[in-house]
Structure formats: structure tokens, C-alpha cells
Design an enzyme around this catalytic site. Sequence first.
Site, mmCIF file in Angstrom:
data_model
loop_
_atom_site.group_PDB
_atom_site.id
_atom_site.type_symbol
_atom_site.label_atom_id
_atom_site.label_comp_id
_atom_site.label_asym_id
_atom_site.label_seq_id
_atom_site.Cartn_x
_atom_site.Cartn_y
_atom_site.Cartn_z
ATOM 1 N N HIS A 5 1.699 -3.366 -1.179
ATOM 2 C CA HIS A 5 1.255 -4.486 -2.019
ATOM 3 C C HIS A 5 1.708 -5.782 -1.382
ATOM 4 O O HIS A 5 2.792 -5.829 -0.789
ATOM 5 C CB HIS A 5 1.847 -4.360 -3.434
ATOM 6 C CG HIS A 5 1.173 -5.218 -4.428
ATOM 7 N ND1 HIS A 5 1.494 -6.538 -4.620
ATOM 8 C CD2 HIS A 5 0.147 -4.946 -5.268
ATOM 9 C CE1 HIS A 5 0.709 -7.034 -5.548
ATOM 10 N NE2 HIS A 5 -0.127 -6.107 -5.952
ATOM 11 N N ASP A 15 -2.913 1.353 -8.281
ATOM 12 C CA ASP A 15 -4.095 2.197 -8.088
ATOM 13 C C ASP A 15 -3.766 3.644 -7.747
ATOM 14 O O ASP A 15 -4.658 4.488 -7.743
ATOM 15 C CB ASP A 15 -4.966 1.620 -6.958
ATOM 16 C CG ASP A 15 -5.618 0.316 -7.375
ATOM 17 O OD1 ASP A 15 -6.041 0.233 -8.534
ATOM 18 O OD2 ASP A 15 -5.700 -0.606 -6.543
#
Length: 434
Positions: free
Chosen positions: A312, A369
Amino acid sequence: MLLKKNKQTNRAELKINGVKYHLDIIEGSTGEKALDIRQLRSDTGLITLDPGYKNTGSCCSSITYLDGEKGILNYRGYAIEELAEKCSFVEVAYLLLHGELPNLEQLNRFRHLLRRYALIHEDMIHFFDHFPPNATPMSILSSMVNVLCNYYPEMSDDPLENIDSTAARLISKIRTIAAFSYKKSIGHPLVYPRYDLDYCGNFLNMMFDRPVIPYEVKPEIVATLNKLLILQADHEQNCSTSAVRLVGSAGVNLYAAISAGINALWGPLHGGANQAVIDMLEAIYKDGNDFKKYIEKAKDPDDPFRLSGFGHRVYKTYDPRAKIIKKACDETLAILNISDPLLDIAKQLEEVALNDDYFKKRKLYPNVDFYSGIIYRAIGIPTNMFTVMFALGRLPGWIAQWKEMWEDPETKIGRPRQIYAGPTKRELIPLHER
Ligand code: ACO
């Protein structure tokens, strides 16, 4: 905006060719600091260069706070863990839009608006017939949301006039559009929204009810969906939110700006990763569960493959949303009495990656996700609709960010600069001489 000049070191000194310039250091409400470079170009003739905006704040915002080192995520000051546990998605949508959690009366009024606006104009239903059978749901969603401005042109003069009803209209209709596009894709009759069902229950019913096999809306699944949508509801200035703000700053209507956000979210490096994760886990499953091979591929600098759902831009620790989703994943599969081999692969993949030097050194952890697709799959949502689900969740955040932008007197059209690196002035040779 909640900004103050930092008391101890309220100015930074910049020296260029022996000339000193002073830049204000401003501080947010949680102590984050920034160099204010608004006068940089006019004072020094220089701009900053920051591809991917890794160090650039595009705005001041009071909506979402995240600390990527500590794994903290708050909406309007409330911890994500608490919101996911104790609130409905509709309450959180209200919180994002208005800055406060609703009282019962405010919540009931908002719920009423969501129910009232749930239908889309009947003419729009014909549009679904003209997409090719294999059309990607995200392209249908962004097109249909864009088209809404023609049917509901109420905000063409003043962007903020009617914003509350437009926000409710959009949050309600996006769910109908998503469910209708699914029904059309499988050739089933459309199921219209019902007044007696709440937001998530209504969506599930529109997706799965059939004239011949009625769908039973299970409260546990409704609760899971609420949780997932809350976790996806906002994430400060990510790619799609920045797209909404940037496109919105040009003065387009809310529907067009949201359509741009949907398109940005579609990308596999962003919201599209939830679909990419399942594709990856399925590939590993078909490959005899050889997940170590995929770890090696992800580490290979000559292989473009990346572990989807890992890493991320901001989180350098476990994504707090992924923690909640992983737990919800176990719970949902248990409730539905489903045993999904992809969940086992995901867990093994996570364990190996988290103990591998490559991932440790780069601080790569599962993101939002990584596990969400496994839950959506268990609920019955097809893989190509996963990113649509993300868009449903993210919508209140996009609208809140768009609204905040328009309410901020400092907002200007978004227009980055560049450093030109092409040819300098050249003589044009006429066509016949080239
Ligand atoms: N698998 C393998 N290596 C990775 C991964 C991954 N998933 N993510 C990052 N890396 C490596 C990069 O190759 C790079 O290595 P290097 O320093 O040797 O060159 C290093 O980690 C840093 O990665 P960057 O790409 O510079 O980090 P950035 O902040 O630009 O990208 C991103 C973040 C796009 C999320 C990236 O981690 C990624 O591609 N992840 C997979 C896709 C994904 O899951 N996206 C969803 C993110 S959450 C969301 O948007 C809703």
C-alpha cells in the site's frame, strides 16, 4: 480548515544560490506537518517535482485520518474498528457527508430519501440492452452514473444546491444500477427495489431474488455487507478520490466527477485489485497450490507480476481494514457453512510473505483487497462485480470529498505543473522536404 502554524518550528529555511527563502510549516489536527509551498514558484521560480505525489498534499481535509505507520484509520475522528462493529453503512455514509453521526430522526430521514430515490428512470433501463453481453460491469457503472446528470440535472447551476438530495439519490441509485447490470448480464428479469428493505438488504434482494426462487435476506449477510461497505467508504486522497476532486475542480457536475472516480477505481493497482486477488488465488489453486512459486514471481524484478492485495502507498504495517475483513471472512464462511480453498491459499500466502525478507524489507502487508473478494464470493457476488461493490462502498467518501472541496474557499482548479524534457525549439521542415 483545522490548520495551525507549528509553534516550535513554524518556518523552514530554503537556500537557493545563496538566497534564503522562508516556508511556513503548517500542522494538522493530529500533528502531521507540511511545508507550505504555495508561494514557491512566484518567490523562487522553482516548482517541486513529485511523480506519483508521494510527498504532496493536495488539500486539507477533515474527513478521514490515517496513519500508515501505526495502522490507524478514522472517519471524522471515529476509529474504523468501532464504526465497523457498531454502525450501519447508511449511518457511516451520513457521518462522512455531514461530519456527525446522525441521531435517530436524521437517520430515518436519510433512510427515507435512500428508499424514495432507489428507482432509476425507466428509459435508462433500455441502455442496459445495448451494452455487449460481456461488457465489463465497471464500464457500465461509470457510463450509467455519468448519464444520470441528464435525468437529474438539478445541480447544473450551483454545485452545492440540492447536494443532500443529490447525494442520497446517487448513493441509492448506484446500487440499483449495479444490481440491474448484473441481472441483465445473466439474462434474468430485473428485480425492483423494495421500500421495506434497508440499504444492504435491498441490494442483495435486487441481485439475487428470482421470480421462481425467492431470495431470503439473511441478517448475518446484511451485517457482513454493511461492514465491508463501511471499510471501503473513504480513504482520504487515494487515486480515485483524487480523480473525483481533480475532475470536480474543473466545475463538472457531481455525477461526472463520480464517474471519473469509478474509472480510476477500476485499475488493478487500485480497487480492481480485489478481482485480481481472486484471479491470482484461482491460478494458484489450478497450479496445484504452488503458492511459493507465486511468491518467487512477485519478488523477481524481471517479472511484472505482483502479489495482488499486498502493499500500500500509505500503510507500512498491516492495513487495519484487512485485519477486520480477515476476521469477517472466517465468520461469514462459517455462517454460510462454506469451505473455500482460496481462503486457505490466501492465508498460507500471507504467512509466507510476512516471513519473507523481500516483503519484510519493503513493509508489504495485506491490504483491504486481499480478503474482501473471498467474502463477496461466498455471498454469491460474481468476481467481475467485486470492484463495483468497492465503488458502492466508496461512493459516500467520494461525495463527501467533492462537497468539502466545493465548500473550501481555497479550492482552485487542479492543474499540476511539469518539467518539460522534450526537444527545444526546432525548425519545421516542410512535408515535401522531410
Ligand atoms: N508484490 C510484490 N512487490 C511489491 C508489491 C506487491 N504487491 N507491492 C510493492 N512491491 C515492491 C515494488 O516492486 C517495489 O520494490 P523495489 O523497491 O525493489 O522496486 C517496492 O515494493 C515499493 O513498491 P512501489 O510500487 O514503489 O509502491 P507504491 O506505493 O508506488 O505502490 C501499490 C503501492 C500500487 C499498492 C503496490 O503495493 C501494488 O502494486 N500492490 C498490488 C496491487 C494492489 O493490491 N493494489 C490495491 C491497493 S489498496 C487500494 O488501492 C484500494
